[in-house]
Design a protein around this motif. Sequence first.
Motif, mmCIF file in Angstrom:
data_model
loop_
_atom_site.group_PDB
_atom_site.id
_atom_site.type_symbol
_atom_site.label_atom_id
_atom_site.label_comp_id
_atom_site.label_asym_id
_atom_site.label_seq_id
_atom_site.Cartn_x
_atom_site.Cartn_y
_atom_site.Cartn_z
ATOM 1 N N TYR A 88 -10.192 6.789 -4.278
ATOM 2 C CA TYR A 88 -9.995 5.844 -3.182
ATOM 3 C C TYR A 88 -9.481 4.495 -3.685
ATOM 4 C CZ TYR A 88 -11.301 8.723 0.697
ATOM 5 O OH TYR A 88 -11.292 9.705 1.657
ATOM 6 N N ALA A 89 -9.883 4.065 -4.866
ATOM 7 C CA ALA A 89 -9.335 2.825 -5.435
ATOM 8 C C ALA A 89 -7.835 2.973 -5.673
ATOM 9 C CB ALA A 89 -10.058 2.468 -6.729
ATOM 10 N N LEU A 90 -7.433 4.115 -6.192
ATOM 11 C CA LEU A 90 -6.011 4.371 -6.424
ATOM 12 C C LEU A 90 -5.258 4.505 -5.099
ATOM 13 C CD1 LEU A 90 -3.866 4.797 -8.564
ATOM 14 C CD2 LEU A 90 -4.432 7.226 -8.562
ATOM 15 N N THR A 91 -5.859 5.123 -4.111
ATOM 16 C CA THR A 91 -5.231 5.276 -2.796
ATOM 17 C C THR A 91 -5.036 3.916 -2.121
ATOM 18 O OG1 THR A 91 -6.178 7.479 -2.554
ATOM 19 C CG2 THR A 91 -5.451 6.392 -0.539
ATOM 20 N N ALA A 126 2.681 2.020 9.432
ATOM 21 C CA ALA A 126 1.967 3.242 9.056
ATOM 22 C C ALA A 126 1.111 3.031 7.815
ATOM 23 C CB ALA A 126 2.964 4.374 8.817
ATOM 24 N N ASN A 127 1.660 2.357 6.816
ATOM 25 C CA ASN A 127 0.906 2.155 5.584
ATOM 26 C C ASN A 127 -0.188 1.108 5.732
ATOM 27 O OD1 ASN A 127 1.930 3.925 3.333
ATOM 28 N ND2 ASN A 127 3.829 3.184 4.221
ATOM 29 N N SER A 128 -0.016 0.158 6.635
ATOM 30 C CA SER A 128 -1.074 -0.819 6.892
ATOM 31 C C SER A 128 -2.288 -0.155 7.535
ATOM 32 C CB SER A 128 -0.560 -1.945 7.795
ATOM 33 O OG SER A 128 0.418 -2.697 7.139
ATOM 34 N N VAL A 129 -2.040 0.732 8.488
ATOM 35 C CA VAL A 129 -3.150 1.456 9.121
ATOM 36 C C VAL A 129 -3.827 2.365 8.098
ATOM 37 C CG1 VAL A 129 -3.782 3.132 10.910
ATOM 38 C CG2 VAL A 129 -2.131 1.328 11.421
ATOM 39 N N SER A 130 -3.030 3.073 7.307
ATOM 40 C CA SER A 130 -3.594 3.940 6.265
ATOM 41 C C SER A 130 -4.374 3.126 5.248
ATOM 42 C CB SER A 130 -2.482 4.721 5.567
ATOM 43 O OG SER A 130 -1.876 5.613 6.469
ATOM 44 N N LEU A 131 -3.865 1.955 4.879
ATOM 45 C CA LEU A 131 -4.556 1.060 3.952
ATOM 46 C C LEU A 131 -5.911 0.642 4.519
ATOM 47 C CD1 LEU A 131 -4.817 -0.840 1.507
ATOM 48 C CD2 LEU A 131 -3.383 -2.478 2.746
ATOM 49 N N PHE A 164 -1.385 2.397 -1.074
ATOM 50 C CA PHE A 164 -1.015 1.938 0.271
ATOM 51 C C PHE A 164 -0.679 0.452 0.279
ATOM 52 C CE2 PHE A 164 -3.297 5.787 1.997
ATOM 53 C CZ PHE A 164 -2.143 6.398 2.458
ATOM 54 N N SER A 165 -1.341 -0.328 -0.559
ATOM 55 C CA SER A 165 -0.994 -1.752 -0.680
ATOM 56 C C SER A 165 0.447 -1.901 -1.172
ATOM 57 C CB SER A 165 -1.942 -2.460 -1.654
ATOM 58 O OG SER A 165 -3.258 -2.438 -1.180
ATOM 59 N N LEU A 166 0.795 -1.140 -2.205
ATOM 60 C CA LEU A 166 2.152 -1.203 -2.753
ATOM 61 C C LEU A 166 3.186 -0.697 -1.757
ATOM 62 C CD1 LEU A 166 1.402 -0.064 -6.409
ATOM 63 C CD2 LEU A 166 1.985 -2.385 -5.622
ATOM 64 N N ALA A 184 -13.013 3.572 3.767
ATOM 65 C CA ALA A 184 -13.680 4.635 3.001
ATOM 66 C C ALA A 184 -14.174 4.102 1.662
ATOM 67 C CB ALA A 184 -12.739 5.810 2.792
ATOM 68 N N LEU A 185 -13.382 3.254 1.019
ATOM 69 C CA LEU A 185 -13.773 2.675 -0.270
ATOM 70 C C LEU A 185 -14.988 1.755 -0.112
ATOM 71 C CD1 LEU A 185 -13.102 2.404 -3.281
ATOM 72 C CD2 LEU A 185 -11.535 0.549 -2.674
ATOM 73 N N ILE A 186 -14.993 0.953 0.934
ATOM 74 C CA ILE A 186 -16.146 0.076 1.208
ATOM 75 C C ILE A 186 -17.388 0.922 1.488
ATOM 76 C CG2 ILE A 186 -17.095 -1.558 2.894
ATOM 77 C CD1 ILE A 186 -14.146 -2.680 3.064
ATOM 78 N N CYS A 187 -17.215 1.997 2.258
ATOM 79 C CA CYS A 187 -18.340 2.898 2.521
ATOM 80 C C CYS A 187 -18.835 3.537 1.223
ATOM 81 C CB CYS A 187 -17.939 3.987 3.519
ATOM 82 S SG CYS A 187 -17.779 3.419 5.216
ATOM 83 N N LYS A 188 -17.925 3.847 0.327
ATOM 84 C CA LYS A 188 -18.315 4.420 -0.974
ATOM 85 C C LYS A 188 -19.213 3.445 -1.717
ATOM 86 C CE LYS A 188 -18.426 6.746 -4.830
ATOM 87 N NZ LYS A 188 -19.354 7.852 -4.977
ATOM 88 N N TRP A 189 -18.834 2.180 -1.750
ATOM 89 C CA TRP A 189 -19.672 1.185 -2.424
ATOM 90 C C TRP A 189 -21.002 1.000 -1.699
ATOM 91 C CZ3 TRP A 189 -14.811 -2.267 -2.762
ATOM 92 C CH2 TRP A 189 -14.139 -2.005 -3.950
ATOM 93 N N ARG A 190 -20.960 0.989 -0.381
ATOM 94 C CA ARG A 190 -22.161 0.730 0.411
ATOM 95 C C ARG A 190 -23.153 1.894 0.345
ATOM 96 N NH1 ARG A 190 -26.181 -0.408 2.941
ATOM 97 N NH2 ARG A 190 -26.364 -1.121 5.066
#
Length: 93
Positions: free
Chosen positions: A43-46, A68-73, A50-52, A79-85
């Motif tokens: 998820y960090a790589l994803t 499209a990439n902003s919504v995906s980002l 999407f940022s790039l 998901a990444l924040i949920c992973k940390w939480r």
Amino acid sequence: MNASLWINVIGTGAALCTIISFVPQIIKIIRERDASSVSLRMYALTVTAFSLWTIYGVMLGAWPLVAANSVSLTLAATALICKWRFRDGDPET
């Protein structure tokens, strides 16, 4: 149908599939309050990708690509924040 319309249909379909693909994972994490099986590196790589892609779209002035990439980002970052939480299950608070 002309080629331009097919290109837009395929691009829109690809964007929708990408965007929608994150929703089941986010729902599962939030419902179970557990993200221990989710890959932090993936998820960090994803999120980085999407940022790039979003920056690339801005530089090109390709606003459908940016949208499209902003919504995906946003969804990948959620998901990444949920992973940390919820990395070890529901925290005792």
